[in-house]
Scaffold this active site. Structure first.
Site, short mmCIF file in Angstrom:
data_model
loop_
_atom_site.label_atom_id
_atom_site.label_comp_id
_atom_site.label_asym_id
_atom_site.label_seq_id
_atom_site.Cartn_x
_atom_site.Cartn_y
_atom_site.Cartn_z
N ARG A 112 2.19 -10.35 -6.25
CA ARG A 112 0.70 -10.85 -6.20
C ARG A 112 -0.26 -9.79 -7.01
O ARG A 112 0.25 -8.77 -7.36
CB ARG A 112 0.05 -11.00 -4.98
CG ARG A 112 0.08 -10.00 -4.04
CD ARG A 112 -0.72 -9.88 -2.83
NE ARG A 112 -0.32 -8.71 -2.15
CZ ARG A 112 -0.82 -7.63 -1.99
NH1 ARG A 112 -1.69 -7.44 -3.12
NH2 ARG A 112 -0.31 -6.53 -1.32
N GLY A 151 3.19 -7.32 6.59
CA GLY A 151 1.88 -6.88 6.65
C GLY A 151 1.44 -6.43 5.53
O GLY A 151 2.30 -6.17 4.23
N SER A 152 0.17 -6.01 5.13
CA SER A 152 -0.26 -5.62 3.92
C SER A 152 -1.45 -4.94 4.25
O SER A 152 -2.16 -4.93 5.30
CB SER A 152 -0.66 -7.01 3.08
OG SER A 152 -1.58 -7.87 3.83
N SER A 193 -2.09 -1.71 4.15
CA SER A 193 -1.87 -0.45 5.09
C SER A 193 -2.13 -0.81 6.43
O SER A 193 -2.18 0.33 7.16
CB SER A 193 -2.79 0.66 4.38
OG SER A 193 -2.26 0.90 3.12
#
Length: 412
Positions: free
Chosen positions: A284, A159-160, A162
């Site tokens: 990234r 996931g990303s 938060s």
């Protein structure tokens, strides 16, 4: 002459797409965006940017589309514009390998994409990380929390932004959030597994990297717990020379441990009593507005330089100047319908304010998620000093106001 094209693959967008389009145009390239639903990116139609509808989760479909485009264009490079989604960069790496173009190593990106695998590799290399466990059910989560000791942070291993990340100070909160993560209609892109880790306490900072060079280190501030919603980012972080060097050294160790070192990355730290502890390595660029802040603070256009790397040109990461740049995210305190939001033009007129951006129009429903999706806008300011930049930012934010009417309850 066959036009040179830059293929841009969508991901979980956090505002960098238009910046990549403009960077491509400045470099004489024809930008083409591949997206599952191009209509969600307003700037594409507004600026007449070529966009193609394709399932961006389907590698074979992307290969087919890029192969078709090669009949018309000289494809100079392929990259993703997601600022908060590693999965698109795995896909980009595979596409670059297939078409023999410069790009990241997809295996290295995948090692970062799985937060548990990332933790294991960093720990094996002696990089300081919080004590952690991985759990597949509620019983294992509670056992891990007991072994580590409260408070703990729970997050999905993939996931990303938060999403799904929460600080749990009590065992009841651990049980509640583990139930939430292990059930329900979540898009975690994998079988639900939970990373349980110690809450590393101390100021937050983030190192921004291109290749094997740390370009900038920013300080970050979150809103109130239990969620980790970015409230403010400021460049540069107020660090002593020794702290700065320590973070740079640990950052380079992270790259080596994970097989990174091509293109952009950012590494999140907590500055604890025992020194900098790595919270996460992201292979990234950060999402907007961080690239704009780096450019304001140092004169380095990370997105343009990334595009140069993608097309095989030589980049230039030299600093042109040095000042302080900061952004404040606007976050509502309740769910409901956004009745009105005003003051943006007055805030933008303040000397030193470089951008005021609102993400939603009035009458939009607002549903807080506990992550980056809670932002409804941001303000960016820059000046020669931290104190002056903070004062400008606060003055601008104070001019922006909004009203949210709570959703009707069942009893109403």
């Amino acid at each position: 002459m066959t036009p040179r094209a830059l293929i841009l693959i969508e991901g979980a967008s956090t505002g960098n797409g238009m910046l990549y389009v403009h960077a491509a145009q400045r470099l004489g390239l024809h930008p083409i965006t591949l997206a599952t639903d191009p209509a969600q990116y307003d700037y594409l139609a507004a600026e007449g940017i070529e966009a193609i509808r394709v399932d961006t989760d389907n590698l074979e479909a992307l290969i087919h589309e890029c192969s078709r485009l090669r009949a018309t264009y000289d494809i100079a490079g392929i990259t993703g514009f997601a600022g908060s989604d590693e999965s698109v960069h795995v896909t980009v790496g595979k596409l670059c390998r297939y078409f023999d173009l410069p790009g990241p190593n997809p295996a290295s990106i995948e090692r970062c994409y799985d937060k548990f695998a990332q933790r294991q590799l960093l720990a094996q290399a002696g990089v300081p990380v919080p004590p952690y466990r991985v759990a597949e059910n509620a019983r294992e989560v509670q056992k891990a929390a007991a072994e580590i000791g409260l408070p703990v942070v729970l997050k999905p291993i993939v996931g990303s932004g938060s999403s799904g990340v929460r600080l749990c100070r009590e065992i009841d909160e651990v049980a509640e959030h583990s139930t939430y993560l292990l059930s329900g209609p979540h898009n975690w892109r994998c079988l639900p597994r939970i990373l349980v880790e110690e809450f590393a306490q101390g100021p937050f900072c983030i190192a921004h990297i291109m290749g094997e060079e740390v370009i900038a280190i920013a300080a970050g501030d979150f809103g109130p717990p239990p969620y980790f919603i970015f409230r403010e980012t400021i460049f540069p972080a107020p660090l002593a020379d020794s702290e700065h060097k320590h973070i740079v050294d640990v950052s380079l160790n992270c790259l080596q441990a994970l097989g990174l070192g091509w293109g952009p990355a950012n590494i999140e730290f907590r500055r604890t009593k025992r020194g900098p502890v790595v919270i996460e390595v992201n292979p990234r660029l950060s999402g907007a507005p961080d690239p704009q802040l780096v450019q304001l603070a140092y004169g380095v256009d990370l997105i343009t330089e990334h595009v140069k790397l993608v097309i095989g040109d030589e980049w230039d990461l030299r600093r042109r100047h040095s000042c302080t740049a900061a952004a404040r995210n606007l976050v509502p305190d309740r769910d409901g319908t956004l009745d009105w939001i005003e003051g943006a033009s007055r805030a933008a007129a303040i000397p030193g304010v470089t951008e005021v951006k609102l993400y939603f129009e009035p009458k939009t429903p607002i549903v807080k998620k506990g992550d980056y999706r809670d932002w409804i806008g941001h303000v960016i300011a820059a000046s020669p000093s931290i104190a002056q930049t903070e004062a400008i930012l606060q003055r601008a934010v104070d001019l922006i106001d909004w009203s949210i009417t709570p959703f009707p309850t069942l009893n109403e």
